[in-house]
Each structure stands twice: as structure tokens, then as C-alpha cells.
Motif scaffolding. Structure first.
Motif, PDB file in Angstrom:
ATOM      1  N   ALA B 102       0.833  -1.208   0.000  1.00  0.00           N
ATOM      2  CA  ALA B 102       0.000   0.000   0.000  1.00  0.00           C
ATOM      3  C   ALA B 102       0.865   1.255   0.000  1.00  0.00           C
ATOM      4  O   ALA B 102       0.522   2.261  -0.633  1.00  0.00           O
ATOM      5  CB  ALA B 102      -0.923  -0.011   1.214  1.00  0.00           C
ATOM      6  N   ILE B 103       1.985   1.188   0.675  1.00  0.00           N
ATOM      7  CA  ILE B 103       2.818   2.388   0.773  1.00  0.00           C
ATOM      8  C   ILE B 103       3.381   2.769  -0.596  1.00  0.00           C
ATOM      9  O   ILE B 103       3.544   3.956  -0.901  1.00  0.00           O
ATOM     10  CB  ILE B 103       3.955   2.175   1.808  1.00  0.00           C
ATOM     11  N   VAL B 104       3.622   1.760  -1.434  1.00  0.00           N
ATOM     12  CA  VAL B 104       4.116   2.047  -2.785  1.00  0.00           C
ATOM     13  C   VAL B 104       3.008   2.675  -3.622  1.00  0.00           C
ATOM     14  O   VAL B 104       3.227   3.649  -4.355  1.00  0.00           O
ATOM     15  CB  VAL B 104       4.634   0.749  -3.439  1.00  0.00           C
ATOM     16  N   VAL B 105       1.797   2.113  -3.497  1.00  0.00           N
ATOM     17  CA  VAL B 105       0.672   2.646  -4.265  1.00  0.00           C
ATOM     18  C   VAL B 105       0.435   4.110  -3.899  1.00  0.00           C
ATOM     19  O   VAL B 105       0.288   4.976  -4.768  1.00  0.00           O
ATOM     20  CB  VAL B 105      -0.598   1.807  -4.008  1.00  0.00           C
ATOM     21  N   VAL B 106       0.428   4.393  -2.601  1.00  0.00           N
ATOM     22  CA  VAL B 106       0.108   5.766  -2.185  1.00  0.00           C
ATOM     23  C   VAL B 106       1.261   6.719  -2.558  1.00  0.00           C
ATOM     24  O   VAL B 106       1.036   7.882  -2.897  1.00  0.00           O
ATOM     25  CB  VAL B 106      -0.226   5.825  -0.674  1.00  0.00           C
ATOM     26  N   PHE B 107       2.456   6.200  -2.559  1.00  0.00           N
ATOM     27  CA  PHE B 107       3.596   6.991  -3.029  1.00  0.00           C
ATOM     28  C   PHE B 107       3.368   7.385  -4.494  1.00  0.00           C
ATOM     29  O   PHE B 107       3.563   8.547  -4.882  1.00  0.00           O
ATOM     30  CB  PHE B 107       4.873   6.144  -2.878  1.00  0.00           C
ATOM     31  N   GLY B 108       2.926   6.427  -5.281  1.00  0.00           N
ATOM     32  CA  GLY B 108       2.602   6.707  -6.676  1.00  0.00           C
ATOM     33  C   GLY B 108       1.515   7.764  -6.794  1.00  0.00           C
ATOM     34  O   GLY B 108       1.607   8.689  -7.613  1.00  0.00           O
ATOM     35  N   TYR B 109       0.479   7.654  -5.957  1.00  0.00           N
ATOM     36  CA  TYR B 109      -0.606   8.649  -5.973  1.00  0.00           C
ATOM     37  C   TYR B 109      -0.043  10.056  -5.757  1.00  0.00           C
ATOM     38  O   TYR B 109      -0.398  11.006  -6.466  1.00  0.00           O
ATOM     39  CB  TYR B 109      -1.617   8.374  -4.859  1.00  0.00           C
ATOM     40  N   ILE B 110       0.804  10.166  -4.722  1.00  0.00           N
ATOM     41  CA  ILE B 110       1.292  11.489  -4.336  1.00  0.00           C
ATOM     42  C   ILE B 110       2.078  12.133  -5.478  1.00  0.00           C
ATOM     43  O   ILE B 110       1.940  13.324  -5.755  1.00  0.00           O
ATOM     44  CB  ILE B 110       2.167  11.374  -3.063  1.00  0.00           C
ATOM     45  N   ARG B 111       2.847  11.312  -6.160  1.00  0.00           N
ATOM     46  CA  ARG B 111       3.656  11.866  -7.245  1.00  0.00           C
ATOM     47  C   ARG B 111       2.855  12.044  -8.519  1.00  0.00           C
ATOM     48  O   ARG B 111       3.125  12.928  -9.325  1.00  0.00           O
ATOM     49  CB  ARG B 111       4.863  10.952  -7.528  1.00  0.00           C
ATOM     50  N   LEU B 112       1.865  11.200  -8.722  1.00  0.00           N
ATOM     51  CA  LEU B 112       1.115  11.223  -9.984  1.00  0.00           C
ATOM     52  C   LEU B 112       0.021  12.287  -9.966  1.00  0.00           C
ATOM     53  O   LEU B 112      -0.251  12.922 -10.985  1.00  0.00           O
ATOM     54  CB  LEU B 112       0.491   9.836 -10.205  1.00  0.00           C
ATOM     55  N   TYR B 113      -0.601  12.474  -8.826  1.00  0.00           N
ATOM     56  CA  TYR B 113      -1.752  13.386  -8.772  1.00  0.00           C
ATOM     57  C   TYR B 113      -1.432  14.633  -7.958  1.00  0.00           C
ATOM     58  O   TYR B 113      -2.274  15.150  -7.233  1.00  0.00           O
ATOM     59  CB  TYR B 113      -2.965  12.645  -8.196  1.00  0.00           C
ATOM     60  N   ASN B 114      -0.200  15.114  -8.069  1.00  0.00           N
ATOM     61  CA  ASN B 114       0.146  16.340  -7.336  1.00  0.00           C
ATOM     62  C   ASN B 114      -0.418  17.565  -8.045  1.00  0.00           C
ATOM     63  O   ASN B 114      -1.017  17.463  -9.122  1.00  0.00           O
ATOM     64  CB  ASN B 114       1.659  16.434  -7.139  1.00  0.00           C
ATOM     65  N   THR B 115      -0.215  18.724  -7.442  1.00  0.00           N
ATOM     66  CA  THR B 115      -0.888  19.933  -7.930  1.00  0.00           C
ATOM     67  C   THR B 115      -0.520  20.292  -9.367  1.00  0.00           C
ATOM     68  O   THR B 115      -1.267  20.989 -10.038  1.00  0.00           O
ATOM     69  CB  THR B 115      -0.535  21.118  -7.016  1.00  0.00           C
ATOM     70  N   THR B 122      -4.504  15.939  -5.275  1.00  0.00           N
ATOM     71  CA  THR B 122      -4.004  16.279  -3.943  1.00  0.00           C
ATOM     72  C   THR B 122      -4.063  17.781  -3.667  1.00  0.00           C
ATOM     73  O   THR B 122      -3.709  18.223  -2.581  1.00  0.00           O
ATOM     74  CB  THR B 122      -2.548  15.802  -3.760  1.00  0.00           C
ATOM     75  N   GLY B 123      -4.527  18.539  -4.644  1.00  0.00           N
ATOM     76  CA  GLY B 123      -4.577  19.986  -4.473  1.00  0.00           C
ATOM     77  C   GLY B 123      -5.669  20.460  -3.534  1.00  0.00           C
ATOM     78  O   GLY B 123      -5.579  21.546  -2.960  1.00  0.00           O
ATOM     79  N   SER B 124      -6.717  19.674  -3.358  1.00  0.00           N
ATOM     80  CA  SER B 124      -7.810  20.110  -2.485  1.00  0.00           C
ATOM     81  C   SER B 124      -8.156  18.983  -1.508  1.00  0.00           C
ATOM     82  O   SER B 124      -7.804  17.826  -1.728  1.00  0.00           O
ATOM     83  CB  SER B 124      -9.049  20.422  -3.328  1.00  0.00           C
ATOM     84  N   ALA B 125      -8.833  19.362  -0.422  1.00  0.00           N
ATOM     85  CA  ALA B 125      -9.217  18.371   0.574  1.00  0.00           C
ATOM     86  C   ALA B 125     -10.145  17.330  -0.051  1.00  0.00           C
ATOM     87  O   ALA B 125      -9.983  16.127   0.147  1.00  0.00           O
ATOM     88  CB  ALA B 125      -9.897  19.042   1.760  1.00  0.00           C
TER      89      ALA B 125
ATOM     90  N   ALA C  30      -8.463   0.443 -12.616  1.00  0.00           N
ATOM     91  CA  ALA C  30      -7.205  -0.276 -12.408  1.00  0.00           C
ATOM     92  C   ALA C  30      -6.035   0.525 -12.958  1.00  0.00           C
ATOM     93  O   ALA C  30      -4.987   0.632 -12.320  1.00  0.00           O
ATOM     94  CB  ALA C  30      -7.281  -1.649 -13.069  1.00  0.00           C
ATOM     95  N   VAL C  31      -6.222   1.114 -14.141  1.00  0.00           N
ATOM     96  CA  VAL C  31      -5.133   1.881 -14.749  1.00  0.00           C
ATOM     97  C   VAL C  31      -4.827   3.125 -13.909  1.00  0.00           C
ATOM     98  O   VAL C  31      -3.674   3.384 -13.557  1.00  0.00           O
ATOM     99  CB  VAL C  31      -5.504   2.279 -16.190  1.00  0.00           C
ATOM    100  N   LEU C  32      -5.880   3.861 -13.527  1.00  0.00           N
ATOM    101  CA  LEU C  32      -5.661   5.127 -12.823  1.00  0.00           C
ATOM    102  C   LEU C  32      -5.103   4.922 -11.415  1.00  0.00           C
ATOM    103  O   LEU C  32      -4.257   5.697 -10.969  1.00  0.00           O
ATOM    104  CB  LEU C  32      -6.980   5.911 -12.739  1.00  0.00           C
ATOM    105  N   PHE C  33      -5.591   3.915 -10.703  1.00  0.00           N
ATOM    106  CA  PHE C  33      -5.269   3.861  -9.277  1.00  0.00           C
ATOM    107  C   PHE C  33      -4.406   2.674  -8.869  1.00  0.00           C
ATOM    108  O   PHE C  33      -4.092   2.510  -7.704  1.00  0.00           O
ATOM    109  CB  PHE C  33      -6.562   3.891  -8.457  1.00  0.00           C
ATOM    110  N   LEU C  34      -4.053   1.841  -9.829  1.00  0.00           N
ATOM    111  CA  LEU C  34      -3.122   0.765  -9.497  1.00  0.00           C
ATOM    112  C   LEU C  34      -1.923   0.758 -10.444  1.00  0.00           C
ATOM    113  O   LEU C  34      -0.782   0.782 -10.016  1.00  0.00           O
ATOM    114  CB  LEU C  34      -3.841  -0.594  -9.592  1.00  0.00           C
ATOM    115  N   ILE C  35      -2.235   0.764 -11.739  1.00  0.00           N
ATOM    116  CA  ILE C  35      -1.161   0.517 -12.699  1.00  0.00           C
ATOM    117  C   ILE C  35      -0.327   1.772 -12.947  1.00  0.00           C
ATOM    118  O   ILE C  35       0.902   1.739 -12.850  1.00  0.00           O
ATOM    119  CB  ILE C  35      -1.750  -0.060 -14.000  1.00  0.00           C
TER     120      ILE C  35
END
Lengths: 353, 260, 294
Positions: B102-115, B122-125, C30-35
Motif C-alpha cells: 500500500a505504501i508504494v501505491v500511495v507513493f505513486g498517488y502522491i507523485r502522480l496526482y500532485n498539484t 491532492t490539491g484540495s481536501a 485499475a489503470v488510474l489507481f493501481l497501474i
């Protein structure tokens, strides 16, 4: 002393006495069937011979050796189960070799024995397959080969045919019997199917509520059942009430017609009313010369089964079932028709108990 | 295995599992010096942040369950009905969250969906809440999918669909009125498991900086002595409750089926 | 994998694209939130800060601190997976074959469901309250028997402390997965092996364990990944200073403690590689061992 002896076996589960004072001697090479309805204790007897259940009391000996306290793996017996029970992770050849391998038989000898066994069951090319690639009948044949490979002293068959199709069932049972005769191996066969038991056994043990009701050859069991249970369980029966006329000569009367029956019970007195039974094939349609009695009957149902026609009719206050052979020039009677039925006292079975 | 050995293994196992539960229960009562009291619980329940974070996580759990159901039920249904050849692919994807931490996935989120990205969540609550919900949905995906797929196996999807279509039902009606009620037990047991997972989750919420129950517990644990075991008891009760409800719906449905 | 039944496939050619459209929502999710997030990590691990391709990030992982973090993580995951499998198997076998009362089974499975999900922060609290410096057992041993755990070298905030704590969710997970598999072992196999002369040990070695092998292996891989990615329990137990990979990554994401964002990618990429390896090993062994399955 017989080859395999079960003496005074008892098995109690909790409050339940499943097997009661079961004694039986089986000769070397004999094929014995334990026949009875489910819950009669036949499987428990077999499992005690195998060693899966310890008898509450009594003893089992094989070839003079007391095996009662031995674990199953020290008894040198073979067994076939109802569900195929082949090891799914092993090939056919590995399954057959299993008993030899745990015994420490050398590889070459093992391979030769496996080949011999697979030839015996008629599946010489199947050694490399896995059980899931075989039909049910083939799996059971492999199970037979596996059981026989280590040359067991006794072969136990726990309803091995009941999961198969009707056709395969008949051919496999004949095959099992042929192989058993060929090898001369002492065999106990557990079944609830009386036709199966009668067709392949040397002797049958009919079991009821944990007791061996009658032991005998199929012909004897069928024609001279000693208890009402055996008579009813093995084959179809038509029962009539008769009144005793002369106990000394075995003379009775059925619906006013005199009959002479074999084996009236000793205590029978004139005027007693007793049940007698006749197999379907002992009743004949029409007036037959030499028949002792002829009863009028009304046909209720006709089942055309090919070479045999089974008729249900009512006569002398009893519903009865009879078989007659098909004849192309003589159409069977129709329901509602009144017919005459011939019978003789010598075919009758006098029931006790 | 002899019965004695079996009992020994089993009882040792029980001891291992019961002692920590006993330990946290006992510790949580020790706040008042010299006697057992419920003070720790009183303090926890009086903390407004307890209720805020608890409520926040509960809300996210609800959103995750809805998201999971909307995503999984139609997909599992469609794969069974029309695309059995897609099953390996779909199953592989649903199992990925068990392999990728999970920590890898959320790391990806933070970098992929930044402002500064194409989807600046991640720009808004609200955006971050949505992202966290999606993250939780991936965590619950293996369990939800398995549960629903098993549920679908027990009903004849094709016949039900054809029967509904012959009566003029559209896809939405079929899914909402025919399929969903039939796999309700599976959905509910997936939902309770999701609830249990979300209520205790720490990593994703902490890294996305959201005021969830998990980070709150961790923060309290770093600064207090007696409240954390009280929280652990509460968290254990929640998990126990979720699993109990799961069992209950399963058992209830078995009785229903037995009656029918 | 079995191929799809032939019937529907014959009908499909014209309708194929339409049917696949039904998977669109799932595929998009899956693409947006996993891959994509995973890809972002993987690509980032091979990128220099200016965006150009490089192996430097992976090479930079080769420091004492990071190497030892990976090594501790692998040891921890391996040990807890191994012990979890062994103990869980023992308990499940005790209940399924050991002649324990049937009534135990249901509660054990329910409890396992609870305990396998009772991970993370509260689990750490429970163990601190039990084996921590003033925990229930620590005090009990000290006051009743004069045994000082700390003096004996035991510390909950250490490798073995983590092992003991992780087992609390590893063992129940094993029980949950292996119990149905043990139920799948037919009584007839054991009996057939026995009448053929096999001892109990021979039956287990030649029949039961080979049949269970795929399940055991799969559960081991799952437990390994489960422990390898666990952050919350370790973090709540020991704070940020414990040197295991997930904690290091956690600190890096929060505050770039490594001083190089792309080194963080490489760290995460390493985690993916290790869990993926564990699982591919499992899949490969499973394929080899399942020749006999339909």
C-alpha cells in the motif's frame, strides 16, 4: 479353522451397538458379500477387518495370525473404496506402485509389477496419466490394481461400484470377479445391492441391525431365506396367509384350496394362520397342468421389460407381483382383466419371525 | 497426530493470542494509580478529535464500500456472463493489491496526482478524500471481488439475465434489481471486511495527510500512556463487530436458503 | 488456466469489442489507481532529476543503511511468514485432524478473521501493553519470578519483538487459508495409504503435503508480501527510527530524508521487485506442482 476368522465381533459407538456378536469364517480364495441396508453394520465390519475401527470386543485372525490389535498398515490387506480415492498427485503407475514403494521394493521389481497389474486390469497404456484424466470406471480399475499390487492376503471392497453408471457397474463387477478367481484372493465385498451380491459371491452374509441374519450361497439365500427380513431384502416376495390343515404332512389351505408346503414350523397346529411367500417366478399365468392351486386374479398393472413382463395383480386379498416371459404370439393381459394364476405349495417359503 | 499433541498446540496458540488482548485490556484500566478504572476510556471519549477522526474514517469507509460495490458487482457479473476469457486478467488485477505494498501505491498517488499533474487531486481536501477512497478501494478489492464472484457462482447468472431480458428489463434494472439482491450476502460480507480495513488503516491516510482514525491513534500512541491501549480495545471491538456481522449475514442467508 | 468454453467464443467475433466495453470502468479504475501509480514509481526509479534515463538511483541504493534495511525487511518477512505458516498449519491441523471437539472450529475461524485484520496501530498498542517495559507479562514475570526480560536481552522494539508482534496477524491468516485446504484432504486417501502399508509420516510426505504444496506456497508468498509491506505496526511500535524498508520509505515520502526524491522511487521499486519475485516464484512452483490438476 478358516483363513479369515471374525469371532464375536462387537462394535459400540456411544449408546449404539452397531455390530452385535458377529462371527464368520471365510475360506482362502472365497468371495463373501456383506449385504444389507445402510446402517446395518456391514461397513463397520469391513472397517474393523481393515483396522480403521477397533472392535469393542471380539477378535480377527488372518491365516492364523491375530490381527485385532494391528494398525491398518501392518495387516497386509488391500482395499477399494466407494469414492475412487486414487492419490490425485500421483500418476496411475505411481498410484499402483505406492504400496510397493512404502514396502521398500526395488525400483525394477516395482516397475515390472506395475506393468503386470496394469495389464491385468486392461489399461496397459495408461501408466503416465493422472487420475483426473480417467473415467470413473478406469479409476476404479486402477484402484483395484493398486490394492492388488503388494499381494495382499485379503481384499476388501467397500461398495466400489456404487458411484459408477449402470453399464460400467455390471462389466466392472464381472471383471473384479474374474480377477479375484484368477488370483484366488480371499475377498469381502460390501454392498446394498442384492443383485450385485448374488451375481458374484460364493457366499452372502445378509446383515440386519448389526446381526448376521443368514449366511449362505446366493441360491440358498434366495430360495430358502430363514427370516422375513432376508426374504424381503433379497428379491421380491408375494405373501399369503394360509391356515394349517395337517401340520404333520405340511398341508395348508389358501383361499379354500389345499397346498402342501415344505417346512412348517414345529409348533404349528391345525387352525393356525401362517404367512407363506412365493417368488414372482413361482406364480404362473393361466391354468397350468400339475399346479396345486389356481386363483382368480385381477390385473392391476403391466410392466413390459423386454424378455420379461412383470404383472401386478390382486388375488386372495393380497397384492402380488409375478413375472411371465414375453412371447411374440401372445400379447400380455391388460389392467382390469381377470386372469387365473397357478401356484404350487412346494415353491412356497414358510416365513418365521 | 495424537490428541494430546493437538491439544497442546491449540492451547499454546490460544495463550499467544489471548495474552496481548488481556494485556491491552488490563493496561487500559490502569490510568488511576492503585486501582482499576475506566478513566482512559473517559478521556478518549471526551476528546473531540476522537469523534472527528472516527466519523471521518466511517464516512470514508461508506464511500469505499459504495465505490467497491459499483466497481466490482457489474464487473464480476459481466465477466461471468459475457467475458469468461477475461477472468484471468481481472483476477490478476484484483490480486495486485496483495502484491504491491500500500505504501508504494500511495507513493505513486502522491507523485502522480500532485498539484502540477493532469489530475491534481491532492490539491484540495475533497480531491485528496477522493484519492484516499480510491486507495482504500484497491485495498478492499481482493476481498470484495472474491466475495462477490463466489456469490455469483451460486446463482445462474445467464438464466436470470435472459429471464429478466425477456421481461423487458434493461441492464441497470438487471444489475440493481436482480443481480445485486441475489449477491447481497456476498456484498455485505465484503462491506464489513472493508469497514474493518478502513477503520484501522494508517499508511495511506497518514501519507495523504488526512485526519483519519489510524493516524489519530498513532499520534496518541506517541504521546500518551494509558489512552492507546484503550483505543486498541475500541479498535479490537470494531474489528470483532465487523467480523461478527459478516458471520451473521452469512449464517442468516444459510437459514433463508434452507427454508426455501 | 482453462480456455473459455467454445460455444460463446464462436458467437463473439462481431460482438467482441462491445462486450469488452463492459470492462471499461474496471479497467479505467485499475489503470488510474493501481497501474499508473506503480508505473510512475518504476519509471521514476530509472530517471535522473532532469528526467533522463539512468541506473544511478538503483546503484545509490547500495549504501550500508539501505542494504541493511532491505536485509532486515527480508529476514523479518521471511521469518514471520515461515513461523506463521508453521504455527498456523499446526493449529489448523490440530483442529481438523487432532480430534479436538468440533465446537472449537467455528470460533477459531471467526477469531482468525478478526485477528488477521487486527493489524496496524492498535496491534502495536496491545503488544506494548503486554510485553513493553511496563506491560502485563513483563511486570508479572518481574514481580512474581524476579525475571527481568530486558536484562535477558528481550526488547519488544527489536527484530524479535517485531516477529512476535507480526505473528499475531500472520498465524490467523494462515489458519484462514489452510483450513479449507486441509478439509479438502479426503479421508479415503489417508485410509488407502494406510492399508497399502504407509505410515502416517509416509502418507504426509508422499500424498498430503504434495497435494497441499500449492496452497502452502501461495500462503507463504502472501504472508511474505503482507509482512514486507506492513508499515503501521512497526511505525507505531518503534517510531520512525527502525531500519526496515517500509519505514524508511515512509520517512522518505514524508520528508525526503534521503535528500533525493528519485532515490525514494528506487527504494519503492525495490519493494515491488521483491514482492513480485516472491509471487512469481510461487506461480512458477505452483505450475510445476499442479500437473495433476484439471
Amino acid at each position: 479353522m478358516s483363513y479369515l476368522n471374525l469371532s464375536h465381533l462387537e462394535k459400540v459407538f456411544g449408546q449404539n451397538r452397531v455390530v452385535k456378536d458377529f462371527t464368520l469364517g471365510i475360506d482362502k480364495g472365497e468371495f463373501i458379500s456383506l449385504l444389507g441396508p445402510s446402517g446395518c453394520g456391514k461397513t463397520t465390519v469391513l472397517r474393523m477387518v481393515a483396522g480403521f475401527e477397533a472392535p469393542t470386543s471380539g477378535a480377527i485372525t488372518i491365516d492364523g495370525q491375530d490381527v485385532t490389535g494391528l494398525k491398518p498398515n501392518n495387516r497386509a490387506i488391500g482395499m477399494m473404496f466407494q469414492a475412487y480415492a486414487l492419490f490425485p498427485n500421483l500418476t496411475v503407475a505411481e498410484n499402483v506402485a505406492f504400496g510397493l514403494k512404502v514396502k521398500g521394493v526395488a525400483r525394477d521389481e516395482r516397475a515390472a509389477r506395475v506393468e503386470e497389474m496394469l495389464a491385468l486390469i486392461g489399461l496397459p497404456e495408461m501408466g503416465a496419466r493422472f487420475p483426473f484424466q480417467l473415467s470413473g470406471g478406469q479409476q476404479q480399475r486402477v484402484a483395484l490394481a493398486r490394492a492388488l499390487a503388494p499381494r495382499p492376503r485379503v481384499l476388501l471392497l467397500d461398495e466400489p461400484l456404487s458411484a459408477l453408471d449402470a453399464k460400467v457397474r455390471v462389466s466392472l463387477r464381472n471383471e473384479i470377479r474374474a480377477i479375484q478367481k484368477d488370483l484366488g484372493i480371499t475377498t469381502i465385498f460390501v454392498t446394498h445391492d442384492q443383485e450385485e451380491a448374488m451375481s458374484i459371491s460364493d457366499r452372502i452374509v445378509v446383515m440386519n441391525a448389526g446381526i448376521a441374519d443368514q449366511v449362505g450361497a446366493p441360491f440358498e439365500i434366495y430360495n430358502r431365506p430363514t427370516t422375513r427380513f432376508v426374504a424381503n431384502f433379497v428379491g421380491t416376495l408375494n405373501t399369503f396367509d394360509v391356515s394349517v390343515e395337517d401340520p404333520g404332512l405340511g398341508r395348508v389351505s389358501l383361499a379354500g384350496q389345499p397346498l402342501t408346503v415344505p417346512g412348517l414350523p414345529d409348533g404349528a397346529r391345525k387352525g393356525d394362520v401362517l404367512p407363506i411367500a412365493l417368488r414372482p417366478e413361482a406364480l404362473r399365468l393361466g391354468q397350468l397342468p400339475g399346479a396345486e392351486a389356481v386363483l382368480p386374479a385381477v390385473i392391476e398393472d403391466v410392466h413390459f421389460m423386454g424378455s420379461v413382463i412383470r404383472l401386478t395383480a390382486r388375488a386372495a386379498g393380497a397384492q402380488l407381483s409375478m413375472d411371465t416371459f414375453n412371447r411374440a404370439d401372445q400379447p400380455p393381459p391388460v389392467p382390469g382383466q381377470t386372469v387365473e394364476i397357478s401356484l404350487s405349495g412346494r415353491d412356497a417359503i414358510v416365513l418365521r419371525g | 497426530m495424537s490428541r494430546l499433541v493437538a491439544w497442546a498446540i491449540f492451547l499454546l496458540g490460544c495463550l499467544y493470542f489471548l495474552l496481548p488482548l488481556l494485556g491491552m485490556g488490563e493496561f487500559s484500566l490502569r490510568m488511576r494509580r492503585g486501582e482499576y478504572s475506566l478513566d482512559a476510556y473517559r478521556v478518549v471519549f471526551a476528546d473531540p478529535r476522537f469523534w472527528e477522526t472516527f466519523g471521518y474514517s466511517l464516512g470514508l469507509a461508506a464511500a469505499t464500500i459504495v465505490m467497491g460495490v459499483v466497481l466490482v458487482v457489474p464487473t464480476a457479473y459481466w465477466v461471468r456472463l459475457k467475458l469468461p476469457q477475461a477472468r484471468p486478467f481481472v483476477e490478476f488485477v484484483t490480486l495486485l493489491p496483495l502484491v504491491i505494498p500500500a505504501i508504494v501505491v500511495v507513493f505513486g498517488y502522491i507523485r502522480l496526482y500532485n498539484t502540477s499533474s493532469f489530475l491534481p487531486l491532492t490539491g484540495s481536501a475533497l480531491g485528496t478524500d477522493i484519492l484516499l477512497t480510491m486507495g482504500y478501494t484497491t485495498l478492499a478489492l481482493p476481498y470484495m471481488y472474491r466475495s462477490v464472484d463466489t456469490g455469483l457462482r451460486t446463482i445462474d447468472v445467464t438464466t436470470l439475465t435472459e429471464a429478466a431480458q425477456s421481461l423487458g428489463a434493461g441492464w441497470f434494472t438487471i444489475l440493481a434489481r436482480i443481480i445485486l439482491p441475489n449477491v447481497m450476502v456476498a456484498v455485505l460480507s465484503g462491506a464489513f471486511l472493508t469497514l474493518a480495513i478502513v477503520m484501522g488503516e494508517f499508511t495511506m491516510a497518514a501519507l495523504l495527510n488526512r485526519p483519519a482514525f489510524g493516524p489519530y491513534m498513532q499520534l496518541l500512541g506517541a504521546n500518551r500512556a494509558y489512552e492507546p491501549p484503550a483505543l486498541a480495545v475500541i479498535a479490537f471491538a470494531i474489528t470483532w463487530g465487523c467480523m461478527g456481522l459478516m458471520q451473521l449475514v452469512t449464517r442468516f442467508s444459510k437459514h433463508e436458503r434452507a427454508k426455501a | 488456466m482453462p480456455t473459455a468454453p467454445k460455444g460463446p467464443r464462436l458467437r463473439l467475433p462481431a460482438g467482441l469489442p462491445v462486450a469488452w466495453l463492459g470492462l471499461l470502468p474496471f479497467a479505467a479504475f485499475a489503470v488510474l489507481f493501481l497501474i499508473l501509480p506503480t508505473m510512475k514509481i518504476v519509471l521514476g526509479a530509472f530517471q535522473a532529476p532532469d528526467g533522463s534515463f539512468t541506473f544511478q538511483n538503483l546503484l545509490d541504493l547500495n549504501t550500508d543503511s539501505i542494504r541493511s534495511a532491505y536485509w532486515t525487511s527480508i529476514k523479518l518477512s521471511f521469518m514471520t511468514a515461515l513461523l506463521g505458516c508453521a504455527i498456523g498449519f499446526g493449529m489448523a491441523a490440530a483442529v481438523v485432524f487432532g480430534g479436538l471437539p468440533k465446537a472449537i472450529r467455528g470460533p477459531l475461524l471467526t477469531f482468525s478473521g478478526v485477528a488477521s485484520n487486527f493489524a496496524g496501530v492498535p496491534l502495536a498498542f496491545a503488544f506494548i501493553a503486554t510485553l513493553g517495559p511496563v506491560g502485563l507479562i513483563t511486570l508479572w514475570l518481574r514481580n512474581e519470578f524476579g525475571i527481568n526480560l530486558r536484562a535477558l536481552g528481550f526488547n519488544l522494539l527489536s527484530y524479535w519483538g517485531l516477529v512476535i508482534t507480526y505473528l499475531f496477524f500472520q498465524i490467523p491468516l494462515m489458519i484462514l487459508i489452510i483450513t479449507p485446504a486441509l478439509d479438502g484432504l479426503k479421508k479415503e486417501w489417508r485410509e488407502a495409504a494406510a492399508v497399502l502399508g504407509a505410515t502416517g509420516a509416509q502418507y504426509w510426505r508422499m500424498v498430503a503435503l504434495p497435494i497441499l504444496f500449492p496452497s502452502l506456497l501461495g500462503t507463504f508468498a502472501l504472508l511474505f508480501a503482507n509482512a514486507f509491506g506492513a508499515v503501521a505496526t512497526a511505525f507505531a511500535l518503534t517510531g520512525p527510527q527502525l531500519n526496515i524498508v517500509p519505514i524508511k520509505l515512509f520517512a522518505q515520502i514524508r520528508g525526503d530524508v534521503l535528500g533525493n526524491p528519485n532515490l525514494g522511487y528506487a527504494l519503492a521499486f525495490g519493494m515491488i521487485v521483491i514482492t513480485a519475485l516472491a509471487n512469481f516464484l510461487y506461480i512458477w512452483l505452483r505450475l510445476r506442482s499442479e500437473r495433476w490438476m484439471k
